[in-house]
Design a protein around this motif. Sequence first.
Motif, PDB file in Angstrom:
ATOM      1  N   GLU A   1       0.837  -1.210   0.000  1.00 25.51           N
ATOM      2  CA  GLU A   1       0.000   0.000   0.000  1.00 25.51           C
ATOM      3  C   GLU A   1       0.867   1.254   0.000  1.00 25.51           C
ATOM      4  OE1 GLU A   1      -0.062   1.975   2.916  1.00 25.51           O
ATOM      5  OE2 GLU A   1       0.219   0.628   4.610  1.00 25.51           O
ATOM      6  N   ASN A   2       0.234   2.373  -0.292  1.00 28.63           N
ATOM      7  CA  ASN A   2       0.959   3.645  -0.328  1.00 28.63           C
ATOM      8  C   ASN A   2       0.356   4.691   0.602  1.00 28.63           C
ATOM      9  OD1 ASN A   2      -1.362   4.099  -1.810  1.00 28.63           O
ATOM     10  ND2 ASN A   2      -0.316   4.215  -3.782  1.00 28.63           N
ATOM     11  N   ALA A   3      -0.581   4.272   1.465  1.00 27.43           N
ATOM     12  CA  ALA A   3      -1.128   5.214   2.449  1.00 27.43           C
ATOM     13  C   ALA A   3      -0.094   5.484   3.537  1.00 27.43           C
ATOM     14  CB  ALA A   3      -2.408   4.652   3.066  1.00 27.43           C
ATOM     15  N   THR A   4       0.726   4.471   3.837  1.00 26.03           N
ATOM     16  CA  THR A   4       1.814   4.631   4.787  1.00 26.03           C
ATOM     17  C   THR A   4       3.054   5.062   4.020  1.00 26.03           C
ATOM     18  OG1 THR A   4       0.868   2.830   6.096  1.00 26.03           O
ATOM     19  CG2 THR A   4       3.134   3.455   6.585  1.00 26.03           C
ATOM     20  N   PRO A   5       3.676   6.182   4.369  1.00 22.11           N
ATOM     21  CA  PRO A   5       4.767   6.743   3.551  1.00 22.11           C
ATOM     22  C   PRO A   5       5.983   5.849   3.391  1.00 22.11           C
ATOM     23  CG  PRO A   5       3.936   8.378   5.111  1.00 22.11           C
ATOM     24  CD  PRO A   5       3.294   7.079   5.470  1.00 22.11           C
ATOM     25  N   ARG A   6       6.252   4.968   4.344  1.00 19.45           N
ATOM     26  CA  ARG A   6       7.512   4.217   4.357  1.00 19.45           C
ATOM     27  C   ARG A   6       7.755   3.405   3.097  1.00 19.45           C
ATOM     28  NH1 ARG A   6       6.818  -1.498   7.439  1.00 19.45           N
ATOM     29  NH2 ARG A   6       8.214  -2.035   5.732  1.00 19.45           N
ATOM     30  N   TYR A   7       6.691   2.848   2.493  1.00 22.72           N
ATOM     31  CA  TYR A   7       6.892   1.927   1.385  1.00 22.72           C
ATOM     32  C   TYR A   7       7.520   2.594   0.167  1.00 22.72           C
ATOM     33  CZ  TYR A   7       4.162  -1.278   4.182  1.00 22.72           C
ATOM     34  OH  TYR A   7       3.719  -2.076   5.212  1.00 22.72           O
ATOM     35  N   GLU A   8       6.985   3.749  -0.202  1.00 16.08           N
ATOM     36  CA  GLU A   8       7.524   4.470  -1.353  1.00 16.08           C
ATOM     37  C   GLU A   8       8.802   5.229  -0.997  1.00 16.08           C
ATOM     38  OE1 GLU A   8       6.254   4.397  -4.434  1.00 16.08           O
ATOM     39  OE2 GLU A   8       4.485   3.185  -3.953  1.00 16.08           O
ATOM     40  N   ALA A   9       8.873   5.719   0.252  1.00 17.06           N
ATOM     41  CA  ALA A   9       9.988   6.575   0.646  1.00 17.06           C
ATOM     42  C   ALA A   9      11.216   5.803   1.110  1.00 17.06           C
ATOM     43  CB  ALA A   9       9.548   7.524   1.766  1.00 17.06           C
ATOM     44  N   ALA A  10      11.028   4.574   1.603  1.00 19.21           N
ATOM     45  CA  ALA A  10      12.153   3.838   2.182  1.00 19.21           C
ATOM     46  C   ALA A  10      12.319   2.439   1.587  1.00 19.21           C
ATOM     47  CB  ALA A  10      11.984   3.755   3.697  1.00 19.21           C
ATOM     48  N   ASP A  11      11.325   1.575   1.757  1.00 20.34           N
ATOM     49  CA  ASP A  11      11.475   0.181   1.334  1.00 20.34           C
ATOM     50  C   ASP A  11      11.882   0.063  -0.139  1.00 20.34           C
ATOM     51  OD1 ASP A  11      10.020  -1.651   3.681  1.00 20.34           O
ATOM     52  OD2 ASP A  11       9.167   0.346   3.499  1.00 20.34           O
ATOM     53  N   LYS A  12      11.143   0.737  -0.999  1.00 14.20           N
ATOM     54  CA  LYS A  12      11.396   0.635  -2.443  1.00 14.20           C
ATOM     55  C   LYS A  12      12.790   1.136  -2.821  1.00 14.20           C
ATOM     56  CE  LYS A  12       9.575   2.294  -6.907  1.00 14.20           C
ATOM     57  NZ  LYS A  12      10.638   3.275  -7.268  1.00 14.20           N
TER      58      LYS A  12
ATOM     59  N   THR B   1       4.551 -13.378 -15.650  1.00 12.35           N
ATOM     60  CA  THR B   1       4.479 -13.356 -17.115  1.00 12.35           C
ATOM     61  C   THR B   1       5.682 -12.648 -17.711  1.00 12.35           C
ATOM     62  OG1 THR B   1       2.055 -13.386 -17.066  1.00 12.35           O
ATOM     63  CG2 THR B   1       3.096 -12.617 -19.094  1.00 12.35           C
ATOM     64  N   GLN B   2       6.148 -11.605 -17.030  1.00 16.51           N
ATOM     65  CA  GLN B   2       7.303 -10.847 -17.512  1.00 16.51           C
ATOM     66  C   GLN B   2       8.631 -11.530 -17.211  1.00 16.51           C
ATOM     67  OE1 GLN B   2       6.990  -6.841 -15.972  1.00 16.51           O
ATOM     68  NE2 GLN B   2       5.188  -6.370 -17.219  1.00 16.51           N
ATOM     69  N   GLY B   3       8.576 -12.681 -16.542  1.00 19.38           N
ATOM     70  CA  GLY B   3       9.782 -13.470 -16.347  1.00 19.38           C
ATOM     71  C   GLY B   3      10.496 -13.272 -15.036  1.00 19.38           C
ATOM     72  N   ALA B   4       9.786 -12.854 -13.988  1.00 15.09           N
ATOM     73  CA  ALA B   4      10.430 -12.679 -12.683  1.00 15.09           C
ATOM     74  C   ALA B   4      11.004 -14.003 -12.197  1.00 15.09           C
ATOM     75  CB  ALA B   4       9.431 -12.140 -11.672  1.00 15.09           C
ATOM     76  N   ARG B   5      12.225 -13.968 -11.724  1.00 18.83           N
ATOM     77  CA  ARG B   5      12.881 -15.167 -11.200  1.00 18.83           C
ATOM     78  C   ARG B   5      12.671 -15.321  -9.700  1.00 18.83           C
ATOM     79  NH1 ARG B   5      18.904 -15.361 -13.927  1.00 18.83           N
ATOM     80  NH2 ARG B   5      18.311 -14.876 -16.072  1.00 18.83           N
ATOM     81  N   ALA B   6      12.278 -14.240  -9.032  1.00 20.73           N
ATOM     82  CA  ALA B   6      11.998 -14.273  -7.595  1.00 20.73           C
ATOM     83  C   ALA B   6      10.931 -13.240  -7.295  1.00 20.73           C
ATOM     84  CB  ALA B   6      13.264 -13.984  -6.785  1.00 20.73           C
ATOM     85  N   LEU B   7      10.040 -13.572  -6.358  1.00 26.91           N
ATOM     86  CA  LEU B   7       9.032 -12.618  -5.896  1.00 26.91           C
ATOM     87  C   LEU B   7       9.354 -12.225  -4.462  1.00 26.91           C
ATOM     88  CD1 LEU B   7       5.567 -14.071  -7.054  1.00 26.91           C
ATOM     89  CD2 LEU B   7       7.143 -12.621  -8.330  1.00 26.91           C
ATOM     90  N   VAL B   8       9.441 -10.924  -4.207  1.00 28.16           N
ATOM     91  CA  VAL B   8       9.566 -10.412  -2.845  1.00 28.16           C
ATOM     92  C   VAL B   8       8.217  -9.789  -2.522  1.00 28.16           C
ATOM     93  CG1 VAL B   8      10.787  -8.838  -1.313  1.00 28.16           C
ATOM     94  CG2 VAL B   8      12.030 -10.040  -3.130  1.00 28.16           C
ATOM     95  N   LEU B   9       7.502 -10.393  -1.572  1.00 27.57           N
ATOM     96  CA  LEU B   9       6.079 -10.104  -1.375  1.00 27.57           C
ATOM     97  C   LEU B   9       5.786  -9.564   0.016  1.00 27.57           C
ATOM     98  CD1 LEU B   9       3.069 -10.353  -2.255  1.00 27.57           C
ATOM     99  CD2 LEU B   9       3.163 -12.734  -1.457  1.00 27.57           C
ATOM    100  N   ASP B  10       5.289  -8.333   0.071  1.00 28.19           N
ATOM    101  CA  ASP B  10       4.721  -7.760   1.289  1.00 28.19           C
ATOM    102  C   ASP B  10       3.213  -7.728   1.065  1.00 28.19           C
ATOM    103  OD1 ASP B  10       4.112  -6.377   3.574  1.00 28.19           O
ATOM    104  OD2 ASP B  10       5.671  -4.881   3.352  1.00 28.19           O
TER     105      ASP B  10
ATOM    106  N   LEU C   1      16.434  -4.223   6.596  1.00 28.91           N
ATOM    107  CA  LEU C   1      15.444  -5.193   6.135  1.00 28.91           C
ATOM    108  C   LEU C   1      15.452  -5.301   4.611  1.00 28.91           C
ATOM    109  CD1 LEU C   1      13.002  -7.043   6.910  1.00 28.91           C
ATOM    110  CD2 LEU C   1      11.549  -5.044   6.524  1.00 28.91           C
ATOM    111  N   ALA C   2      15.409  -4.155   3.943  1.00 28.39           N
ATOM    112  CA  ALA C   2      15.364  -4.145   2.482  1.00 28.39           C
ATOM    113  C   ALA C   2      16.644  -4.723   1.884  1.00 28.39           C
ATOM    114  CB  ALA C   2      15.135  -2.721   1.980  1.00 28.39           C
TER     115      ALA C   2
END
Length: 365
Positions: free
Chosen positions: A47-58, A95-104, A288-289
């Motif tokens: 989600e993007n309601a919490t700032p951390r995901y776009e501002a830090a994790d990504k 479909t795009q060929g991801a070799r690994a999924l990192v899932l939150d 963590l990231a």
Amino acid sequence: MRIRTMTMIVAPLLLIGALGACTKSAEETANATQSGGPCKIALLLPENATPRYEAADKPYFEAEVAKKAPDCEVLYFNAANDGTKQQQQAETALTQGARALVLDSADTTAAASIVEQAKAKGVKTIAYDRTPNGPVAYEFTFNAEQVGQFQGQALVDAMTKAGVPKGAQVVMINGDTSGPEALKFKQGAHKVIDSSGYTVGAEYDTPKWSPDTATTEMSQAITKIGKDNIKGVNVANDTMAGAAINAMQQAGISSLPPVTGQDAATDGLQRILLGTQTMTIYKALKKLAVAAADAAVAVATGKPVAGTTTTVTNATGDSIPANLLTPVVVMTENLKSTVVADEFVKAADLCTADVQAACQKYGIS
């Protein structure tokens, strides 16, 4: 006769070769994403309601992948708190060929199908921050129950320091407890508060961690308990803490009770400096990231995964290699030595005009 003999010799050889080719093809199909094709790693955030995901994790995740494996591409998706959307995004990544999924997980129950679908394609899923239902390969997160305990203890300590008598009422605004992490936050906080002598007068589980819903919940608590009878507010994260504080101020509560938070969001840190929020939980998201990115690169390139120090058990009883990082309580006295020193937040972003005096008081510049 000679031709017939040669045919009898060659035919079995051709059959053996064909069987070998079939076996090899099956193996290649099972490991298609680990062999051949460009290196792609999917990062699916909730989600993007919490700032951390776009501002830090990504950005932390992408920077580490670029450092460790410049040839690997990060396929980034944000589900905007929609489990169905996240499923579609995972399908796109595969479909795009991801070799690994990192899932939150945006929805831990719905995420089980993502894990199973990836597994069927020979792709490993790395759980990030939240534990989805399903047989993930690895998990990188924080000790969620400890987060709740730290929040509850900070609240009880602040109330005790303020001389609040036992029996006084606390409001609990929990996160979305359909997910295991939010449920553990809640359980950890209850362990401390329930044994403290203080009473939970109103409690809410907040779907999708919505700050708008948290505002409504706080207003309902004020009506139920009375604005003069709320002596502490245990809130699961900073965004909802801001909403709860605004609701109390709108109701005319001028002397705010202690309020907890989580995520060390910039506005939460500013409220701590200004004295309207008591504490937050700093989760060293860069660590963590980086750990998750290193694991994803290893999976995507067919190398052993390092960095797991323990195991966790998911909802289906699977034992998962994991790394559980320790959360940190942040208050005015250690704000500079933690989030500022780690450059989790820049002093220039933190010390805006209305917070400048408080920053100077605590030596932040």
